[in-house]
Design a protein around this motif. Structure first.
Motif, PDB file in Angstrom:
ATOM      1  N   SER A 126      13.047  31.429   6.618  1.00  0.00           N
ATOM      2  CA  SER A 126      13.731  30.302   7.255  1.00  0.00           C
ATOM      3  C   SER A 126      13.569  29.030   6.440  1.00  0.00           C
ATOM      4  O   SER A 126      12.590  28.865   5.711  1.00  0.00           O
ATOM      5  CB  SER A 126      13.136  30.037   8.644  1.00  0.00           C
ATOM      6  OG  SER A 126      13.149  31.177   9.435  1.00  0.00           O
ATOM      7  N   LEU A 127      14.517  28.122   6.606  1.00  0.00           N
ATOM      8  CA  LEU A 127      14.455  26.812   5.973  1.00  0.00           C
ATOM      9  C   LEU A 127      13.767  25.848   6.931  1.00  0.00           C
ATOM     10  O   LEU A 127      14.233  25.628   8.052  1.00  0.00           O
ATOM     11  CB  LEU A 127      15.868  26.313   5.640  1.00  0.00           C
ATOM     12  CG  LEU A 127      15.975  24.969   4.931  1.00  0.00           C
ATOM     13  CD1 LEU A 127      15.273  25.016   3.578  1.00  0.00           C
ATOM     14  CD2 LEU A 127      17.440  24.585   4.756  1.00  0.00           C
ATOM     15  N   SER A 139       4.170  37.002   0.407  1.00  0.00           N
ATOM     16  CA  SER A 139       3.851  35.913  -0.522  1.00  0.00           C
ATOM     17  C   SER A 139       5.036  35.501  -1.386  1.00  0.00           C
ATOM     18  O   SER A 139       4.980  34.492  -2.076  1.00  0.00           O
ATOM     19  CB  SER A 139       2.664  36.300  -1.415  1.00  0.00           C
ATOM     20  OG  SER A 139       2.968  37.493  -2.109  1.00  0.00           O
ATOM     21  N   SER A 140       6.116  36.272  -1.353  1.00  0.00           N
ATOM     22  CA  SER A 140       7.275  35.921  -2.180  1.00  0.00           C
ATOM     23  C   SER A 140       8.551  36.438  -1.535  1.00  0.00           C
ATOM     24  O   SER A 140       8.523  37.095  -0.500  1.00  0.00           O
ATOM     25  CB  SER A 140       7.123  36.524  -3.582  1.00  0.00           C
ATOM     26  OG  SER A 140       7.112  37.934  -3.485  1.00  0.00           O
ATOM     27  N   GLY A 141       9.688  36.119  -2.185  1.00  0.00           N
ATOM     28  CA  GLY A 141      10.963  36.662  -1.743  1.00  0.00           C
ATOM     29  C   GLY A 141      11.641  35.882  -0.636  1.00  0.00           C
ATOM     30  O   GLY A 141      12.471  36.441   0.072  1.00  0.00           O
ATOM     31  N   CYS A 142      11.281  34.617  -0.471  1.00  0.00           N
ATOM     32  CA  CYS A 142      11.940  33.807   0.551  1.00  0.00           C
ATOM     33  C   CYS A 142      12.587  32.601  -0.125  1.00  0.00           C
ATOM     34  O   CYS A 142      11.902  31.681  -0.579  1.00  0.00           O
ATOM     35  CB  CYS A 142      10.935  33.356   1.605  1.00  0.00           C
ATOM     36  SG  CYS A 142      11.671  32.399   2.948  1.00  0.00           S
ATOM     37  N   ASN A 143      13.912  32.646  -0.240  1.00  0.00           N
ATOM     38  CA  ASN A 143      14.676  31.532  -0.794  1.00  0.00           C
ATOM     39  C   ASN A 143      16.059  31.541  -0.153  1.00  0.00           C
ATOM     40  O   ASN A 143      16.302  32.291   0.791  1.00  0.00           O
ATOM     41  CB  ASN A 143      14.744  31.628  -2.332  1.00  0.00           C
ATOM     42  CG  ASN A 143      15.319  32.944  -2.798  1.00  0.00           C
ATOM     43  OD1 ASN A 143      16.278  33.467  -2.216  1.00  0.00           O
ATOM     44  ND2 ASN A 143      14.736  33.505  -3.853  1.00  0.00           N
ATOM     45  N   SER A 156      16.635  36.751   6.503  1.00  0.00           N
ATOM     46  CA  SER A 156      16.167  38.135   6.359  1.00  0.00           C
ATOM     47  C   SER A 156      14.786  38.290   7.002  1.00  0.00           C
ATOM     48  O   SER A 156      14.051  37.325   7.165  1.00  0.00           O
ATOM     49  CB  SER A 156      16.125  38.555   4.893  1.00  0.00           C
ATOM     50  OG  SER A 156      15.150  37.821   4.187  1.00  0.00           O
ATOM     51  N   GLU A 157      14.465  39.517   7.382  1.00  0.00           N
ATOM     52  CA  GLU A 157      13.191  39.812   8.021  1.00  0.00           C
ATOM     53  C   GLU A 157      12.383  40.795   7.193  1.00  0.00           C
ATOM     54  O   GLU A 157      12.946  41.642   6.507  1.00  0.00           O
ATOM     55  CB  GLU A 157      13.419  40.408   9.412  1.00  0.00           C
ATOM     56  CG  GLU A 157      14.064  39.462  10.380  1.00  0.00           C
ATOM     57  CD  GLU A 157      14.311  40.072  11.751  1.00  0.00           C
ATOM     58  OE1 GLU A 157      13.821  41.194  12.014  1.00  0.00           O
ATOM     59  OE2 GLU A 157      15.011  39.431  12.545  1.00  0.00           O
ATOM     60  N   LYS A 158      11.071  40.649   7.285  1.00  0.00           N
ATOM     61  CA  LYS A 158      10.145  41.598   6.659  1.00  0.00           C
ATOM     62  C   LYS A 158       9.051  41.943   7.649  1.00  0.00           C
ATOM     63  O   LYS A 158       8.571  41.086   8.380  1.00  0.00           O
ATOM     64  CB  LYS A 158       9.519  41.009   5.392  1.00  0.00           C
ATOM     65  CG  LYS A 158      10.444  41.009   4.208  1.00  0.00           C
ATOM     66  CD  LYS A 158       9.688  40.790   2.917  1.00  0.00           C
ATOM     67  CE  LYS A 158      10.657  40.855   1.746  1.00  0.00           C
ATOM     68  NZ  LYS A 158       9.999  40.671   0.477  1.00  0.00           N
ATOM     69  N   ARG A 159       8.681  43.213   7.650  1.00  0.00           N
ATOM     70  CA  ARG A 159       7.593  43.705   8.497  1.00  0.00           C
ATOM     71  C   ARG A 159       6.357  43.888   7.630  1.00  0.00           C
ATOM     72  O   ARG A 159       6.434  44.459   6.547  1.00  0.00           O
ATOM     73  CB  ARG A 159       7.993  45.027   9.141  1.00  0.00           C
ATOM     74  CG  ARG A 159       9.190  44.904  10.075  1.00  0.00           C
ATOM     75  CD  ARG A 159       9.709  46.251  10.538  1.00  0.00           C
ATOM     76  NE  ARG A 159       8.991  46.803  11.655  1.00  0.00           N
ATOM     77  CZ  ARG A 159       9.229  46.512  12.938  1.00  0.00           C
ATOM     78  NH1 ARG A 159      10.169  45.660  13.250  1.00  0.00           N
ATOM     79  NH2 ARG A 159       8.534  47.071  13.896  1.00  0.00           N
TER      80      ARG A 159
END
Length: 166
Positions: free
Chosen positions: A49-50, A141-145, A151-154
């Motif tokens: 999220s932003l 720790s990464s992959g959010c831009n 997008s979601e991660k579990r």
């Protein structure tokens, strides 16, 4: 003299018992006693999220199964945060305090106050919950831009939950 509360907690692997000392910051009021301890195994779900001009993983919800000391499924833990026992009683809580026992390795230990009940059963009498003995569950720790916004991660985690009543 500092009073220590020691709770027997259960680990599913080989049903090994370990003593857990509850830190002062997350102790329940003295008039409450433990009525159930369960082991949770599942995921913490995060969303990219932003926030204030920066992208970051924010906690959406837990999704875990709750097991008794014999390893039998007895409930679920989900968004709310909500805990549901096998006979249908449920509680929703709010975090009162937390402590990071393993920074960078595991989600916080918590003191949760129950704010609502539903159904008759074991959880009908629950007023507080501790989350202890956490493992994993930290935000990615990464992959959010901008490309990952929404997008979601579990992220896998385990913990013990101690439910308290009068």
């Amino acid at each position: 003299m500092i009073k220590k509360i020691v709770i027997l907690s259960v680990m599913l692997q080989g049903a090994a018992y370990a003593e857990t000392v509850i830190p002062e910051q997350i102790k329940v009021p003295q008039s409450y006693s433990p009525i159930l301890t369960v082991h949770a195994k599942g995921d913490q779900i995060y969303q990219c999220s932003l926030n204030q001009g920066e992208y970051a993983w924010t906690m959406l919800a837990p999704d875990a199964k709750l097991f008794d000391e014999e390893g039998k499924l007895v409930g679920n833990h989900s968004a709310g945060p909500l805990w549901e026992y096998k006979e249908g009683s449920r509680v929703v809580g709010r975090v009162v305090n937390k402590i990071d026992k393993a920074p960078g390795k595991a989600i916080s230990w918590l003191l949760v106050e129950v704010v609502s009940h539903k159904g008759d059963g074991l959880f009908s009498d629950v007023s507080f919950i501790n989350r202890v003995n956490t493992n994993g569950g930290l935000p990615p720790s990464s992959g959010c831009n901008a490309n990952h916004s929404g997008s979601e991660k579990r992220v896998a985690y385990t913990a013990d939950y101690i439910f308290y009543g009068k």
